[in-house]
Design an enzyme around this catalytic site. Structure first.
Site, mmCIF file in Angstrom:
data_model
loop_
_atom_site.group_PDB
_atom_site.id
_atom_site.type_symbol
_atom_site.label_atom_id
_atom_site.label_comp_id
_atom_site.label_asym_id
_atom_site.label_seq_id
_atom_site.Cartn_x
_atom_site.Cartn_y
_atom_site.Cartn_z
ATOM 1 N N HIS A 99 47.698 36.612 31.837
ATOM 2 C CA HIS A 99 47.114 37.903 31.447
ATOM 3 C C HIS A 99 46.097 38.359 32.506
ATOM 4 C CE1 HIS A 99 45.101 40.679 28.355
ATOM 5 N NE2 HIS A 99 44.244 40.654 29.367
ATOM 6 N N GLU A 100 45.202 37.453 32.895
ATOM 7 C CA GLU A 100 44.169 37.826 33.872
ATOM 8 C C GLU A 100 44.786 38.107 35.233
ATOM 9 O OE1 GLU A 100 41.370 38.665 32.829
ATOM 10 O OE2 GLU A 100 41.774 37.830 30.856
#
Ligand code: NI
Length: 170
Positions: free
Chosen positions: A144-145
């Protein structure tokens, strides 16, 4: 240290590819102040992760942690970690769906498919190379990051759009 402004969906910086950081700049401590601000900002907003573009800085770095006491029940604990210039290699073809949310997309959550297990290569905040295997919630957080470094937000990856929902009552 300072609490930085978190950019919200619609900001150009969230949609641009961030640029690599040179390892000698890390070794010389040129990002130390920025990383401290990132840590303070993530703590202020009780985030699980925070990528540099989310605070308006288009470089390939993010901060994250996995706290098994919160939503990642049963997950391995990962202390606050900064990864720079990360790359991934999928180790399990299986994708799993789970809930995600994002400080740049406030008040929403949705189910997002992600690879279950990946090998991660990156530089640490001191410029040293890191390599490790992340699975389940840990893999989800780093992917996600990492998407933020490529101008991607989790909503782009939602397959079951009927899962998109508000997390607060208005
Ligand atoms: Ni996010």
């Amino acid at each position: 240290m300072a609490i930085l402004k978190v950019m919200k969906l619609g900001s150009d910086v969230l949609r641009k590819r961030a640029v690599e950081i040179e390892s000698h700049d890390l070794k010389k401590g040129r990002f130390k102040h920025f990383f401290d601000d990132l840590r303070e900002t993530m703590a202020e907003y009780s985030g699980t992760g925070l990528a540099a573009p989310q605070v308006g800085t288009g470089v390939r770095a993010f901060l994250y942690m996995v706290d098994p006491g919160s939503r990642a029940k049963g997950a391995v604990e990962v202390p606050q970690t900064i990864l720079v210039n990360p790359t991934f290699e999928p180790l399990d073809p299986e994708e799993v769906e789970d809930w995600e949310a994002c400080l740049s997309v406030p008040f929403l959550a949705a189910r997002v498919p992600r690879p279950r297990k990946v090998r991660v290569r990156a530089l640490g905040e001191n410029g040293k190379p890191l390599e490790f295997v992340a699975d389940d919630f840990h893999a989800r957080v780093v992917l996600h990051e990492s998407d933020h470094l490529d101008g991607v937000v989790y909503l782009d990856r939602v397959r079951d759009r009927s899962s998109i929902r508000y997390t607060i009552d208005f």
